[in-house]
Design a protein around this motif. Structure first.
Motif, PDB file in Angstrom:
ATOM      1  N   VAL A  39     -60.468 -58.001 -43.715  1.00  0.00           N
ATOM      2  CA  VAL A  39     -61.439 -56.910 -43.587  1.00  0.00           C
ATOM      3  C   VAL A  39     -60.849 -55.749 -42.791  1.00  0.00           C
ATOM      4  O   VAL A  39     -60.986 -54.580 -43.183  1.00  0.00           O
ATOM      5  N   VAL A  40     -60.189 -56.057 -41.682  1.00  0.00           N
ATOM      6  CA  VAL A  40     -59.582 -54.994 -40.869  1.00  0.00           C
ATOM      7  C   VAL A  40     -58.491 -54.277 -41.653  1.00  0.00           C
ATOM      8  O   VAL A  40     -58.400 -53.033 -41.636  1.00  0.00           O
ATOM      9  N   ALA A  41     -57.648 -55.050 -42.353  1.00  0.00           N
ATOM     10  CA  ALA A  41     -56.575 -54.441 -43.141  1.00  0.00           C
ATOM     11  C   ALA A  41     -57.148 -53.540 -44.236  1.00  0.00           C
ATOM     12  O   ALA A  41     -56.651 -52.430 -44.474  1.00  0.00           O
ATOM     13  N   ALA A  42     -58.205 -54.010 -44.906  1.00  0.00           N
ATOM     14  CA  ALA A  42     -58.836 -53.214 -45.958  1.00  0.00           C
ATOM     15  C   ALA A  42     -59.424 -51.928 -45.389  1.00  0.00           C
ATOM     16  O   ALA A  42     -59.315 -50.856 -46.003  1.00  0.00           O
ATOM     17  N   PHE A  43     -60.051 -52.043 -44.214  1.00  0.00           N
ATOM     18  CA  PHE A  43     -60.626 -50.858 -43.567  1.00  0.00           C
ATOM     19  C   PHE A  43     -59.533 -49.838 -43.241  1.00  0.00           C
ATOM     20  O   PHE A  43     -59.708 -48.633 -43.478  1.00  0.00           O
ATOM     21  N   LEU A  44     -58.409 -50.303 -42.714  1.00  0.00           N
ATOM     22  CA  LEU A  44     -57.326 -49.387 -42.345  1.00  0.00           C
ATOM     23  C   LEU A  44     -56.673 -48.759 -43.574  1.00  0.00           C
ATOM     24  O   LEU A  44     -56.288 -47.588 -43.554  1.00  0.00           O
ATOM     25  N   VAL A  45     -56.550 -49.540 -44.639  1.00  0.00           N
ATOM     26  CA  VAL A  45     -56.022 -48.974 -45.889  1.00  0.00           C
ATOM     27  C   VAL A  45     -56.975 -47.920 -46.429  1.00  0.00           C
ATOM     28  O   VAL A  45     -56.557 -46.827 -46.843  1.00  0.00           O
ATOM     29  N   GLY A  46     -58.265 -48.235 -46.415  1.00  0.00           N
ATOM     30  CA  GLY A  46     -59.256 -47.273 -46.884  1.00  0.00           C
ATOM     31  C   GLY A  46     -59.301 -46.025 -46.034  1.00  0.00           C
ATOM     32  O   GLY A  46     -59.651 -44.943 -46.514  1.00  0.00           O
ATOM     33  N   SER A  47     -58.930 -46.156 -44.760  1.00  0.00           N
ATOM     34  CA  SER A  47     -58.974 -45.018 -43.836  1.00  0.00           C
ATOM     35  C   SER A  47     -57.883 -43.992 -44.105  1.00  0.00           C
ATOM     36  O   SER A  47     -58.004 -42.831 -43.689  1.00  0.00           O
ATOM     37  N   LEU A  48     -56.813 -44.420 -44.757  1.00  0.00           N
ATOM     38  CA  LEU A  48     -55.757 -43.465 -45.101  1.00  0.00           C
ATOM     39  C   LEU A  48     -56.332 -42.403 -46.027  1.00  0.00           C
ATOM     40  O   LEU A  48     -57.010 -42.728 -47.005  1.00  0.00           O
ATOM     41  N   ASN A  49     -56.059 -41.153 -45.742  1.00  0.00           N
ATOM     42  CA  ASN A  49     -56.665 -40.072 -46.520  1.00  0.00           C
ATOM     43  C   ASN A  49     -55.603 -39.238 -47.224  1.00  0.00           C
ATOM     44  O   ASN A  49     -55.026 -38.324 -46.640  1.00  0.00           O
ATOM     45  N   PRO A  50     -55.324 -39.562 -48.496  1.00  0.00           N
ATOM     46  CA  PRO A  50     -54.296 -38.841 -49.233  1.00  0.00           C
ATOM     47  C   PRO A  50     -54.567 -37.348 -49.362  1.00  0.00           C
ATOM     48  O   PRO A  50     -53.633 -36.538 -49.349  1.00  0.00           O
ATOM     49  N   ALA A  51     -55.845 -36.972 -49.490  1.00  0.00           N
ATOM     50  CA  ALA A  51     -56.181 -35.555 -49.641  1.00  0.00           C
ATOM     51  C   ALA A  51     -55.702 -34.755 -48.442  1.00  0.00           C
ATOM     52  O   ALA A  51     -55.061 -33.706 -48.579  1.00  0.00           O
ATOM     53  N   GLY A  68     -59.369 -48.744 -52.899  1.00  0.00           N
ATOM     54  CA  GLY A  68     -60.424 -49.731 -53.069  1.00  0.00           C
ATOM     55  C   GLY A  68     -59.994 -50.889 -53.949  1.00  0.00           C
ATOM     56  O   GLY A  68     -60.362 -52.040 -53.703  1.00  0.00           O
ATOM     57  N   LEU A  69     -59.189 -50.589 -54.973  1.00  0.00           N
ATOM     58  CA  LEU A  69     -58.774 -51.606 -55.938  1.00  0.00           C
ATOM     59  C   LEU A  69     -57.862 -52.656 -55.318  1.00  0.00           C
ATOM     60  O   LEU A  69     -58.104 -53.867 -55.453  1.00  0.00           O
ATOM     61  N   VAL A  70     -56.814 -52.221 -54.642  1.00  0.00           N
ATOM     62  CA  VAL A  70     -55.812 -53.163 -54.134  1.00  0.00           C
ATOM     63  C   VAL A  70     -56.391 -54.138 -53.105  1.00  0.00           C
ATOM     64  O   VAL A  70     -56.216 -55.359 -53.245  1.00  0.00           O
ATOM     65  N   PRO A  71     -57.107 -53.664 -52.066  1.00  0.00           N
ATOM     66  CA  PRO A  71     -57.679 -54.635 -51.112  1.00  0.00           C
ATOM     67  C   PRO A  71     -58.645 -55.621 -51.761  1.00  0.00           C
ATOM     68  O   PRO A  71     -58.611 -56.829 -51.463  1.00  0.00           O
ATOM     69  N   ALA A  72     -59.520 -55.129 -52.638  1.00  0.00           N
ATOM     70  CA  ALA A  72     -60.502 -56.006 -53.277  1.00  0.00           C
ATOM     71  C   ALA A  72     -59.810 -57.027 -54.181  1.00  0.00           C
ATOM     72  O   ALA A  72     -60.133 -58.230 -54.159  1.00  0.00           O
ATOM     73  N   PHE A  73     -58.846 -56.569 -54.957  1.00  0.00           N
ATOM     74  CA  PHE A  73     -58.143 -57.464 -55.888  1.00  0.00           C
ATOM     75  C   PHE A  73     -57.333 -58.514 -55.136  1.00  0.00           C
ATOM     76  O   PHE A  73     -57.392 -59.712 -55.450  1.00  0.00           O
ATOM     77  N   ALA A 106     -65.198 -52.772 -47.034  1.00  0.00           N
ATOM     78  CA  ALA A 106     -64.463 -52.340 -45.840  1.00  0.00           C
ATOM     79  C   ALA A 106     -63.591 -51.134 -46.165  1.00  0.00           C
ATOM     80  O   ALA A 106     -63.487 -50.185 -45.368  1.00  0.00           O
ATOM     81  N   ALA A 107     -62.963 -51.146 -47.340  1.00  0.00           N
ATOM     82  CA  ALA A 107     -62.124 -50.017 -47.742  1.00  0.00           C
ATOM     83  C   ALA A 107     -62.962 -48.751 -47.926  1.00  0.00           C
ATOM     84  O   ALA A 107     -62.549 -47.656 -47.529  1.00  0.00           O
ATOM     85  N   VAL A 108     -64.152 -48.902 -48.512  1.00  0.00           N
ATOM     86  CA  VAL A 108     -65.037 -47.752 -48.704  1.00  0.00           C
ATOM     87  C   VAL A 108     -65.492 -47.196 -47.354  1.00  0.00           C
ATOM     88  O   VAL A 108     -65.502 -45.976 -47.134  1.00  0.00           O
ATOM     89  N   LEU A 109     -65.856 -48.100 -46.434  1.00  0.00           N
ATOM     90  CA  LEU A 109     -66.267 -47.661 -45.102  1.00  0.00           C
ATOM     91  C   LEU A 109     -65.119 -46.947 -44.385  1.00  0.00           C
ATOM     92  O   LEU A 109     -65.344 -45.953 -43.677  1.00  0.00           O
ATOM     93  N   GLY A 110     -63.904 -47.443 -44.562  1.00  0.00           N
ATOM     94  CA  GLY A 110     -62.757 -46.788 -43.955  1.00  0.00           C
ATOM     95  C   GLY A 110     -62.543 -45.386 -44.503  1.00  0.00           C
ATOM     96  O   GLY A 110     -62.222 -44.456 -43.757  1.00  0.00           O
ATOM     97  N   HIS A 111     -62.748 -45.221 -45.810  1.00  0.00           N
ATOM     98  CA  HIS A 111     -62.604 -43.900 -46.412  1.00  0.00           C
ATOM     99  C   HIS A 111     -63.657 -42.931 -45.889  1.00  0.00           C
ATOM    100  O   HIS A 111     -63.372 -41.762 -45.642  1.00  0.00           O
ATOM    101  N   ILE A 112     -64.871 -43.429 -45.717  1.00  0.00           N
ATOM    102  CA  ILE A 112     -65.977 -42.572 -45.295  1.00  0.00           C
ATOM    103  C   ILE A 112     -65.889 -42.214 -43.813  1.00  0.00           C
ATOM    104  O   ILE A 112     -66.166 -41.068 -43.429  1.00  0.00           O
ATOM    105  N   TRP A 113     -65.522 -43.192 -43.009  1.00  0.00           N
ATOM    106  CA  TRP A 113     -65.441 -42.972 -41.553  1.00  0.00           C
ATOM    107  C   TRP A 113     -64.035 -43.298 -41.054  1.00  0.00           C
ATOM    108  O   TRP A 113     -63.849 -44.287 -40.335  1.00  0.00           O
ATOM    109  N   SER A 114     -63.086 -42.489 -41.445  1.00  0.00           N
ATOM    110  CA  SER A 114     -61.688 -42.764 -41.122  1.00  0.00           C
ATOM    111  C   SER A 114     -61.374 -42.527 -39.639  1.00  0.00           C
ATOM    112  O   SER A 114     -61.593 -41.424 -39.129  1.00  0.00           O
ATOM    113  N   PRO A 115     -60.841 -43.539 -38.946  1.00  0.00           N
ATOM    114  CA  PRO A 115     -60.433 -43.315 -37.543  1.00  0.00           C
ATOM    115  C   PRO A 115     -59.274 -42.338 -37.433  1.00  0.00           C
ATOM    116  O   PRO A 115     -59.102 -41.697 -36.396  1.00  0.00           O
ATOM    117  N   TYR A 116     -58.499 -42.217 -38.512  1.00  0.00           N
ATOM    118  CA  TYR A 116     -57.398 -41.262 -38.513  1.00  0.00           C
ATOM    119  C   TYR A 116     -57.898 -39.815 -38.540  1.00  0.00           C
ATOM    120  O   TYR A 116     -57.179 -38.892 -38.161  1.00  0.00           O
TER     121      TYR A 116
END
Length: 204
Positions: free
Chosen positions: A13-25, A69-74, A92-102
């Motif tokens: 869950v933590v890893a998925a959150f951190l991956v989701g937190s990365l913001n390519p844009a 979202g795909l890679v962590p879930a899969f 967790a990945a979606v939450l990381g994208h929405i509320w990114s600590p980065y």
């Protein structure tokens, strides 16, 4: 559930959150000398990236956001051999994208990352959402409207699952309901803006 399993779940869950937190844009915009926070809508997502950086970069950002979202879930689903781990990693990945600590708690609206999570767990639901999204955009010429319709489609699928009209268990329905409501909540300002604009138009 053993302590080792609990720790493994927590790590996923933590890893998925951190991956989701990365913001390519944001990262691509900085490389190109742009600041998405002060450009366009200010949203660090694919739609604003396309608006500010160009359609090509918007597509790149969208694909990367889907993969978040795909890679962590899969991986979580196959690692633990069940959908529940995939659900936890996906949200967790979606939450990381929405509320990114980065980005100090800022983030995008979670649409592309949600699509990726759906692809990693239930591709058939992802197909339904994409079709509804495309129809919504085609009818309104507004990406946010397509996203809202796609989120509503997830809620409808959740209800169909609970009533036995679509495959899945109660946890599948709960997950779809939660992730759909999350994306809808992120579009609250879009709905309010549309309502105000319509109200002013009616008055004039």
């Amino acid at each position: 559930m053993s302590a080792g399993t609990v720790l493994a779940w927590a790590a996923v869950v933590v890893a998925a959150f951190l991956v989701g937190s990365l913001n390519p844009a944001t990262m691509i915009a900085r490389l190109l000398g742009k600041d998405l926070a002060s450009s366009g809508s200010g949203n660090p997502g694919a739609t604003n990236a396309a608006r500010v950086l160009g359609r090509k970069w918007g597509v790149v950002v969208g694909v990367l956001d889907v993969l978040k979202g795909l890679v962590p879930a899969f991986v979580a689903g196959h690692w633990f051999g069940g959908a529940h781990a995939a659900y936890a990693a996906g949200i967790a990945a979606v939450l990381g994208h929405i509320w990114s600590p980065y980005l100090r708690g800022r983030g995008g609206k979670g649409v592309a990352t949600t699509l990726g999570a759906l692809l990693g767990v239930h591709p058939w639901v992802a197909l339904v959402v994409v079709v509804v999204f495309a129809v919504g955009v085609a009818l309104t010429r507004w990406v946010a409207a397509g996203s809202i319709f796609g989120s509503l489609a997830m809620l409808v699928v959740a209800v169909l699952i609970w009533t036995g009209h679509a495959p899945g268990d109660v946890w599948t329905g709960l997950w779809l309901m939660a992730i759909g409501l999350l994306v809808l909540a992120r579009h609250k300002n879009n709905v309010v803006g549309w309502w105000r604009q319509r109200h002013l138009t009616d008055e004039t």
